[in-house]
Design a protein around this motif. Structure first.
Motif, mmCIF file in Angstrom:
data_model
loop_
_atom_site.group_PDB
_atom_site.id
_atom_site.type_symbol
_atom_site.label_atom_id
_atom_site.label_comp_id
_atom_site.label_asym_id
_atom_site.label_seq_id
_atom_site.Cartn_x
_atom_site.Cartn_y
_atom_site.Cartn_z
ATOM 1 N N ILE A 183 47.994 -53.166 142.422
ATOM 2 C CA ILE A 183 48.931 -52.799 141.357
ATOM 3 C C ILE A 183 50.341 -53.250 141.732
ATOM 4 C CG2 ILE A 183 49.999 -50.875 140.100
ATOM 5 C CD1 ILE A 183 47.286 -49.418 140.349
ATOM 6 N N ILE A 184 50.718 -53.058 142.989
ATOM 7 C CA ILE A 184 52.047 -53.507 143.426
ATOM 8 C C ILE A 184 52.178 -55.014 143.233
ATOM 9 C CG2 ILE A 184 53.546 -53.823 145.450
ATOM 10 C CD1 ILE A 184 52.591 -50.987 146.329
ATOM 11 N N ASP A 185 51.145 -55.777 143.602
ATOM 12 C CA ASP A 185 51.182 -57.226 143.404
ATOM 13 C C ASP A 185 51.320 -57.573 141.924
ATOM 14 O OD1 ASP A 185 50.915 -57.617 146.132
ATOM 15 O OD2 ASP A 185 48.770 -58.063 146.042
ATOM 16 N N GLU A 186 50.640 -56.818 141.054
ATOM 17 C CA GLU A 186 50.666 -57.091 139.614
ATOM 18 C C GLU A 186 52.050 -56.833 139.013
ATOM 19 O OE1 GLU A 186 48.783 -55.187 135.583
ATOM 20 O OE2 GLU A 186 47.502 -55.213 137.369
ATOM 21 N N ILE A 187 52.732 -55.757 139.436
ATOM 22 C CA ILE A 187 54.025 -55.387 138.838
ATOM 23 C C ILE A 187 55.224 -55.913 139.622
ATOM 24 C CG2 ILE A 187 53.054 -53.322 137.780
ATOM 25 C CD1 ILE A 187 54.414 -51.664 140.007
ATOM 26 N N PHE A 188 54.973 -56.548 140.763
ATOM 27 C CA PHE A 188 56.049 -56.931 141.670
ATOM 28 C C PHE A 188 57.102 -57.821 141.000
ATOM 29 C CE2 PHE A 188 58.102 -59.216 145.149
ATOM 30 C CZ PHE A 188 58.403 -58.178 146.014
ATOM 31 N N SER A 189 56.680 -58.857 140.294
ATOM 32 C CA SER A 189 57.666 -59.784 139.712
ATOM 33 C C SER A 189 58.513 -59.096 138.636
ATOM 34 C CB SER A 189 56.995 -61.041 139.170
ATOM 35 O OG SER A 189 56.091 -60.718 138.147
ATOM 36 N N THR A 190 57.919 -58.162 137.876
ATOM 37 C CA THR A 190 58.689 -57.423 136.873
ATOM 38 C C THR A 190 59.702 -56.511 137.560
ATOM 39 O OG1 THR A 190 56.785 -57.480 135.384
ATOM 40 C CG2 THR A 190 58.535 -55.899 134.861
ATOM 41 N N ALA A 191 59.256 -55.785 138.586
ATOM 42 C CA ALA A 191 60.158 -54.914 139.340
ATOM 43 C C ALA A 191 61.274 -55.727 139.985
ATOM 44 C CB ALA A 191 59.377 -54.139 140.397
ATOM 45 N N GLN A 192 60.922 -56.892 140.505
ATOM 46 C CA GLN A 192 61.903 -57.777 141.138
ATOM 47 C C GLN A 192 62.969 -58.200 140.123
ATOM 48 O OE1 GLN A 192 60.040 -61.354 142.711
ATOM 49 N NE2 GLN A 192 61.082 -61.016 144.658
ATOM 50 N N ALA A 193 62.554 -58.523 138.909
ATOM 51 C CA ALA A 193 63.488 -58.962 137.870
ATOM 52 C C ALA A 193 64.447 -57.847 137.445
ATOM 53 C CB ALA A 193 62.720 -59.489 136.662
ATOM 54 N N VAL A 194 63.933 -56.611 137.263
ATOM 55 C CA VAL A 194 64.824 -55.526 136.834
ATOM 56 C C VAL A 194 65.778 -55.117 137.952
ATOM 57 C CG1 VAL A 194 63.310 -54.660 135.014
ATOM 58 C CG2 VAL A 194 63.170 -53.661 137.278
ATOM 59 N N LEU A 195 65.343 -55.221 139.198
ATOM 60 C CA LEU A 195 66.246 -54.919 140.315
ATOM 61 C C LEU A 195 67.295 -56.015 140.488
ATOM 62 C CD1 LEU A 195 63.702 -53.370 142.814
ATOM 63 C CD2 LEU A 195 65.638 -52.203 141.736
ATOM 64 N N ALA A 196 66.927 -57.257 140.200
ATOM 65 C CA ALA A 196 67.884 -58.370 140.296
ATOM 66 C C ALA A 196 69.047 -58.157 139.336
ATOM 67 C CB ALA A 196 67.191 -59.696 140.029
ATOM 68 N N GLU A 197 68.792 -57.491 138.201
ATOM 69 C CA GLU A 197 69.871 -57.190 137.250
ATOM 70 C C GLU A 197 70.922 -56.273 137.882
ATOM 71 O OE1 GLU A 197 67.972 -55.555 133.784
ATOM 72 O OE2 GLU A 197 66.922 -57.438 133.349
ATOM 73 N N GLN A 198 70.553 -55.558 138.940
ATOM 74 C CA GLN A 198 71.485 -54.679 139.654
ATOM 75 C C GLN A 198 71.910 -55.288 140.989
ATOM 76 O OE1 GLN A 198 70.428 -50.553 139.856
ATOM 77 N NE2 GLN A 198 69.332 -50.634 137.927
ATOM 78 N N ASN A 199 71.705 -56.584 141.128
ATOM 79 C CA ASN A 199 72.053 -57.314 142.359
ATOM 80 C C ASN A 199 71.300 -56.779 143.576
ATOM 81 O OD1 ASN A 199 73.876 -59.082 141.058
ATOM 82 N ND2 ASN A 199 75.427 -57.464 141.102
ATOM 83 N N LEU A 200 70.064 -56.378 143.365
ATOM 84 C CA LEU A 200 69.195 -55.922 144.443
ATOM 85 C C LEU A 200 68.022 -56.885 144.562
ATOM 86 C CD1 LEU A 200 69.145 -52.111 143.584
ATOM 87 C CD2 LEU A 200 70.360 -53.195 145.484
ATOM 88 N N VAL A 201 67.631 -57.178 145.798
ATOM 89 C CA VAL A 201 66.526 -58.092 146.054
ATOM 90 C C VAL A 201 65.343 -57.282 146.579
ATOM 91 C CG1 VAL A 201 65.750 -60.083 147.378
ATOM 92 C CG2 VAL A 201 68.124 -59.975 146.570
ATOM 93 N N LEU A 202 64.254 -57.245 145.797
ATOM 94 C CA LEU A 202 63.048 -56.509 146.170
ATOM 95 C C LEU A 202 62.234 -57.321 147.168
ATOM 96 C CD1 LEU A 202 61.109 -54.096 145.779
ATOM 97 C CD2 LEU A 202 60.129 -55.339 143.834
ATOM 98 N N LYS A 203 61.764 -56.651 148.219
ATOM 99 C CA LYS A 203 60.963 -57.299 149.254
ATOM 100 C C LYS A 203 59.688 -56.493 149.492
ATOM 101 C CE LYS A 203 65.110 -58.794 151.748
ATOM 102 N NZ LYS A 203 65.785 -58.696 153.047
ATOM 103 N N ASN A 204 58.555 -57.185 149.596
ATOM 104 C CA ASN A 204 57.284 -56.541 149.918
ATOM 105 C C ASN A 204 57.105 -56.655 151.433
ATOM 106 O OD1 ASN A 204 54.805 -55.347 149.896
ATOM 107 N ND2 ASN A 204 53.873 -56.784 148.474
ATOM 108 N N THR A 205 57.729 -55.743 152.148
ATOM 109 C CA THR A 205 57.764 -55.788 153.605
ATOM 110 C C THR A 205 56.655 -54.931 154.210
ATOM 111 O OG1 THR A 205 59.417 -54.024 153.532
ATOM 112 C CG2 THR A 205 60.250 -56.263 153.735
#
Length: 190
Positions: free
Chosen positions: A75-97
């Protein structure tokens, strides 16, 4: 992964870092907050360099609606790019660490209206409720998700191998050495 029971008396800035690696080869850069020796073994208290986040799915309707932590890697892999895009709007970079999802960048200031208290149910441990700050929400295939960051820092305890590699302590190992480490930490504070 677990929160530490130790106080946050960090008058000194972290001076070194260590990279944790999980069984999937993902890495997590951490500051070494404390280094301790007990019974001839070197232990380190680690704080991720980037802020940890948690993604919740809102399930149910009305009064029965509840937040469910998304832990399934598929599920995380499926939603990751969407979550990454909405966080980028706040100048945050999402990482799957390794061991946690993290974001690089400056988190928004804490607002009382954005806080969420998560009651942790664990029969073996008497755990305190965890306070989380809402960062943003998004939809993926008509499912609502919310991204939160814990107010308390995510800490890891590891022992160092003979080659200096960090090995995360399992909850059982942590319980065994916790009294020794607490004694040493509290002696340093006094």
């Amino acid at each position: 992964m677990f929160s530490s029971p130790f106080p946050e008396n960090n008058d000194q800035a972290p001076t070194s870092s260590i990279t944790l690696t999980d069984d999937k080869g993902r890495t997590l850069e951490c500051y070494v907050e404390r280094s301790l020796s007990a019974d001839g073994q070197e232990y380190v208290l680690l704080l991720p360099i980037d802020s940890s986040i948690e993604i919740f799915a809102w399930e149910g309707e009305g009064e029965d609606e509840e937040a469910v932590l998304v832990e399934d890697d598929d599920i995380i892999d499926e939603i990751f790019s969407t979550a990454q895009a909405v966080l980028a709007e706040q100048n945050l970079v999402l990482k799957n660490t390794a061991y946690a999802l993290t974001v690089a960048g400056d988190l928004p200031p804490v607002e009382e209206s954005d806080l969420f208290t998560l009651e942790i149910e664990d029969e073996e441990a008497d755990l305190e409720p965890e306070q989380l700050q809402l960062i943003t929400t998004f939809y993926h295939h008509e499912q609502e998700y919310a991204i939160y960051t814990p107010l308390d820092p995510l800490l890891f305890f590891a022992r160092l191998s003979k080659t200096g590699e960090p090995i995360l302590l399992s909850p059982e190992e942590f319980r065994e050495v916790q009294p020794l480490l607490e004694d040493q930490l509290f002696n340093e504070v006094e």
